[in-house]
Design a protein around this motif. Structure first.
Motif, PDB file in Angstrom:
ATOM      1  N   LYS A 177     -28.055   7.487  49.721  1.00 26.48           N
ATOM      2  CA  LYS A 177     -26.472   7.209  49.727  1.00 26.48           C
ATOM      3  C   LYS A 177     -26.181   6.944  48.402  1.00 26.48           C
ATOM      4  O   LYS A 177     -26.288   5.837  47.702  1.00 26.48           O
ATOM      5  N   LEU A 251     -31.593  -4.893  40.103  1.00 29.63           N
ATOM      6  CA  LEU A 251     -30.142  -5.528  40.139  1.00 29.63           C
ATOM      7  C   LEU A 251     -29.686  -5.819  38.675  1.00 29.63           C
ATOM      8  O   LEU A 251     -30.130  -5.103  38.000  1.00 29.63           O
ATOM      9  N   GLU A 378     -23.148 -11.793  34.900  1.00 27.97           N
ATOM     10  CA  GLU A 378     -23.334 -10.523  34.468  1.00 27.97           C
ATOM     11  C   GLU A 378     -21.931 -10.031  34.117  1.00 27.97           C
ATOM     12  O   GLU A 378     -21.037 -10.057  35.194  1.00 27.97           O
TER      13      GLU A 378
HETATM   14  N1  LIG Z   1     -31.668  -3.215  37.479  1.00 28.63           N
HETATM   15  C1  LIG Z   1     -31.144  -1.729  37.445  1.00 28.63           C
HETATM   16  O1  LIG Z   1     -31.865  -0.892  37.019  1.00 28.63           O
HETATM   17  C2  LIG Z   1     -29.532  -1.462  37.589  1.00 28.63           C
HETATM   18  C3  LIG Z   1     -29.275  -0.193  36.986  1.00 28.63           C
HETATM   19  C4  LIG Z   1     -27.896   0.157  37.283  1.00 28.63           C
HETATM   20  C5  LIG Z   1     -27.222  -0.821  37.653  1.00 28.63           C
HETATM   21  N2  LIG Z   1     -27.445  -2.139  38.240  1.00 28.63           N
HETATM   22  C6  LIG Z   1     -26.619  -3.056  38.419  1.00 28.63           C
HETATM   23  O2  LIG Z   1     -25.594  -2.221  39.634  1.00 28.63           O
HETATM   24  C7  LIG Z   1     -24.213  -3.035  39.628  1.00 28.63           C
HETATM   25  C8  LIG Z   1     -23.296  -1.770  39.209  1.00 28.63           C
HETATM   26  O3  LIG Z   1     -23.217  -0.880  40.172  1.00 28.63           O
HETATM   27  P1  LIG Z   1     -22.328  -0.687  41.513  1.00 28.63           P
HETATM   28  O4  LIG Z   1     -20.950  -1.639  40.920  1.00 28.63           O
HETATM   29  O5  LIG Z   1     -22.415   0.546  41.839  1.00 28.63           O
HETATM   30  O6  LIG Z   1     -23.014  -1.714  42.302  1.00 28.63           O
HETATM   31  P2  LIG Z   1     -22.651  -1.987  43.958  1.00 28.63           P
HETATM   32  O7  LIG Z   1     -23.824  -3.295  44.349  1.00 28.63           O
HETATM   33  O8  LIG Z   1     -21.458  -2.357  44.280  1.00 28.63           O
HETATM   34  O9  LIG Z   1     -23.088  -0.765  44.716  1.00 28.63           O
HETATM   35  C9  LIG Z   1     -24.309  -0.074  44.578  1.00 28.63           C
HETATM   36  C10 LIG Z   1     -24.455   0.822  45.718  1.00 28.63           C
HETATM   37  O10 LIG Z   1     -24.793  -0.026  46.956  1.00 28.63           O
HETATM   38  C11 LIG Z   1     -23.740   0.476  47.983  1.00 28.63           C
HETATM   39  N3  LIG Z   1     -23.476  -1.004  48.804  1.00 28.63           N
HETATM   40  C12 LIG Z   1     -22.762  -1.689  48.786  1.00 28.63           C
HETATM   41  N4  LIG Z   1     -22.381  -2.320  49.687  1.00 28.63           N
HETATM   42  C13 LIG Z   1     -23.637  -2.291  50.453  1.00 28.63           C
HETATM   43  C14 LIG Z   1     -24.326  -2.771  51.529  1.00 28.63           C
HETATM   44  N5  LIG Z   1     -23.521  -3.870  52.159  1.00 28.63           N
HETATM   45  N6  LIG Z   1     -25.334  -2.377  52.232  1.00 28.63           N
HETATM   46  C15 LIG Z   1     -25.891  -1.250  51.820  1.00 28.63           C
HETATM   47  N7  LIG Z   1     -25.423  -0.757  50.484  1.00 28.63           N
HETATM   48  C16 LIG Z   1     -24.272  -1.174  49.889  1.00 28.63           C
HETATM   49  C17 LIG Z   1     -22.622   1.020  47.322  1.00 28.63           C
HETATM   50  O11 LIG Z   1     -22.073   1.825  48.298  1.00 28.63           O
HETATM   51  C18 LIG Z   1     -23.426   1.606  46.192  1.00 28.63           C
HETATM   52  O12 LIG Z   1     -24.115   3.038  46.766  1.00 28.63           O
HETATM   53  C19 LIG Z   1     -24.396  -3.930  38.300  1.00 28.63           C
HETATM   54  O13 LIG Z   1     -24.731  -5.117  39.068  1.00 28.63           O
HETATM   55  C20 LIG Z   1     -25.400  -3.559  37.651  1.00 28.63           C
HETATM   56  O14 LIG Z   1     -26.206  -4.513  36.743  1.00 28.63           O
HETATM   57  C21 LIG Z   1     -28.876  -2.495  37.902  1.00 28.63           C
END
Ligand SMILES: NC(=O)c1ccc[n+]([C@@H]2O[C@H](COP(=O)([O-])OP(=O)(O)OC[C@H]3O[C@@H](n4cnc5c(N)ncnc54)[C@H](O)[C@@H]3O)[C@@H](O)[C@H]2O)c1
Ligand SMILES: O=C[C@H](O)CS(=O)(=O)O
Length: 479
Positions: A177, A251, A378
């Motif tokens: 997904k 995260l 963040e």
């Molecule tokens: N630690 C790491 O390796 C790493 C790497 C990249 C990004 N990030 C983090 O990701 C965030 C940015 O990315 P984003 O805006 O795409 O993140 P997000 O959490 O908004 O979305 C990530 C994914 O989760 C899905 N999602 C949203 N709600 C959900 C739910 N209730 N259940 C299951 N899936 C759900 C989204 O559709 C998307 O595919 C930042 O906080 C960043 O730090 C962490």
């Protein structure tokens, strides 16, 4: 371009489906239209992955998994420019950074191809226990079954591959997904794996939002593991909803970088300009807090401001662009509000702080407090705080004053101090004479505290995507 989910090799993009537009963050042009998956598709995708695991993947020898991965890496290399341009359009990532992402992605698949043939177990010294004589015991590593992979927008290809490639290497099937903001590269990736010979059903793709598709994927009883990269609030929900499933959570963070007076200031400045502002700070290990020892603070800040001012802001398709748009105008607005809020409370903008649509100019803040959002939360935007410190103990305390702990950078020529500091930082990883934003795809990567659970880095992801199975033999005496 209209894209649908791909389940058992078949695309689902019938005309009557609900749709979602994917827009170019730079100019708001429509890049693609998504034909969204519904709950029936979700169930069919998981069930098909479950059946494919038992019918196909469990029987696929390691050399075949390795060959498919190797072919996929070659195909990605051949199509590198197309994938790079796709990421420029869907994510607004400047083209030079998009190309870097593809180079890393090819390597990630190659690492997985090599490791597919080297998933080994262990022999247990059974006679170490009283009564263990004439027994033999060994551990095999076996695949889990269906892995649900949920990925973010910021490295849409590489971070998806950090889940998909080790899952295939380990012999699992995957329901993927991707982020609904950046699904085009994900779609192309699934097609590429088909071309590389991956059997239908091993990698099923679901197009949809987190609420509609991600959440039920996490809850589905036939999914054995959820591997998620994304924000802390979503990570929390997943942790709660996953029940007995194994969970990997990658995260956020507010990564600290510490520059001691004996560190190489010029290198630190140049690398931190990239580390704070690359992809507009939308990197989980982006340099958000820079602690500089007081004796060199003025020199560091002056140089840092000068090199930041030299960045080229604008169209992400242009070769010279360093800073493009953020993923959404709303995200740039949110970041600007955080800057304004800090200024109201006494912080100073040294450079930047201007918003034009989705573009926020690279912003350096000083006079900040740890209570301000731009420091404690963040920021995920091109905003960095430069903070003076007196001594080692103080900087360790403030650097650790965070709910996050993903990666940190420490600059010093004193090896004893470097190791002392690294040991005391509450982080998943610490780089010495390197910035927090540097990640190599083969080292263990993952946070402590609320930065996550589990590790990626192919070898470590494979460990988390396999189960130990113990097999013991009671050796019978010769009759
Ligand atoms: N630690 C790491 O390796 C790493 C790497 C990249 C990004 N990030 C983090 O990701 C965030 C940015 O990315 P984003 O805006 O795409 O993140 P997000 O959490 O908004 O979305 C990530 C994914 O989760 C899905 N999602 C949203 N709600 C959900 C739910 N209730 N259940 C299951 N899936 C759900 C989204 O559709 C998307 O595919 C930042 O906080 C960043 O730090 C962490
Ligand atoms: O955004 C966070 C990512 O983990 C950065 S990287 O792709 O691993 O460098």
């Amino acid at each position: 371009m209209r894209l649908g989910s791909i389940i058992n090799g078949q695309e689902r993009n019938e005309k009557n489906r609900e749709t979602l537009e994917v827009k170019n963050p730079y100019n708001q042009e429509i890049v693609a239209e998504l034909a969204l998956a519904n709950i029936t598709d979700l169930d069919e995708a998981v069930t098909n992955s479950f059946e494919t695991f038992h019918s196909t993947m469990k029987k696929m020898p390691a050399h075949q998994r390795g060959d498919i991965l190797r072919k996929a890496a070659d195909l990605l290399e051949e199509n590198a420019e197309d994938f790079a341009q796709t990421i420029v359009l869907e994510a607004g990532k400047p083209v030079k950074y998009s190309r870097d992402e593809i180079t890393r992605s090819v390597q990630v698949i190659r690492f997985a191809a090599e490791l597919a043939k080297n998933i080994t177990g262990e022999v247990i010294p059974m006679d170490a226990a009283i009564g263990g004589e004439n027994r033999m015991g060994f551990i095999k590593r076996i695949p889990l079954g269906v892995v649900g992979a949920i990925t973010p927008f910021n490295f849409p290809l590489n971070l998806s591959l950090h889940k998909i490639a080790p899952a295939i290497a380990a012999g699992n099937t995957i329901v993927f997904k991707p982020a609904e903001k950046t699904p085009v590269s994900a779609y192309k990736l699934v097609k590429l794996f088909q071309q590389a010979g991956l059997p239908d059903g091993v990698l099923n793709l679901l197009m949809g939002t987190g609420e509609e598709v991600g959440s039920p994927l996490v809850e589905h009883e036939k999914v054995h593991k959820i591997t998620f990269t994304g924000s802390l609030p979503v990570g929390r929900k997943i942790r709660e909803a996953a029940g007995f499933k194994k969970v990997t959570l990658e995260l956020g963070s507010n990564s600290p970088n510490i520059i001691f007076e004996d560190g190489n200031i010029q290198r630190a400045v140049t690398e931190l300009v990239k580390g704070a502002f690359a992809f507009s700070g939308q990197v989980c290990i982006s340099a958000q807090r820079i602690y500089v020892q007081k004796s060199i603070y003025g020199r560091f800040l002056e140089q840092f401001i000068m090199e930041t001012k030299a960045l080229t802001i604008g169209d992400p398709t242009k070769e010279e662009t360093d800073i493009g748009p953020m993923i959404k105008v709303e995200e740039a607005e949110r970041a600007k509000l955080w800057i304004d809020d800090a200024v109201k409370n006494g912080a100073k903008i040294e450079v930047g702080g201007n918003r034009n649509g989705a573009i926020l100019s690279p912003t350096i803040m000083t006079n900040v407090e740890h209570t301000m959002k731009i420091v404690s939360e963040e920021v995920f935007a091109p905003i960095v705080s430069v903070i003076p410190f007196d001594n080692e103990d103080e900087v360790i305390r403030v650097a650790n004053d965070s709910i996050y702990g993903l990666q940190a950078g420490v600059f010093t020529k004193d090896i004893d101090r470097a190791i002392r500091v690294a040991d005391q930082l509450e982080m998943g990883g610490v780089w010495i004479n390197e910035i927090s934003t540097y990640r190599q795809d083969n080292h263990p990567y993952g946070g402590v505290k609320q930065s996550g659970i589990g590790k990626e880095g192919i070898k470590y992801a494979i460990e988390d995507m396999t189960e130990m199975k113990f097999i013991g033999i009671k050796l019978m005496p010769k009759e």
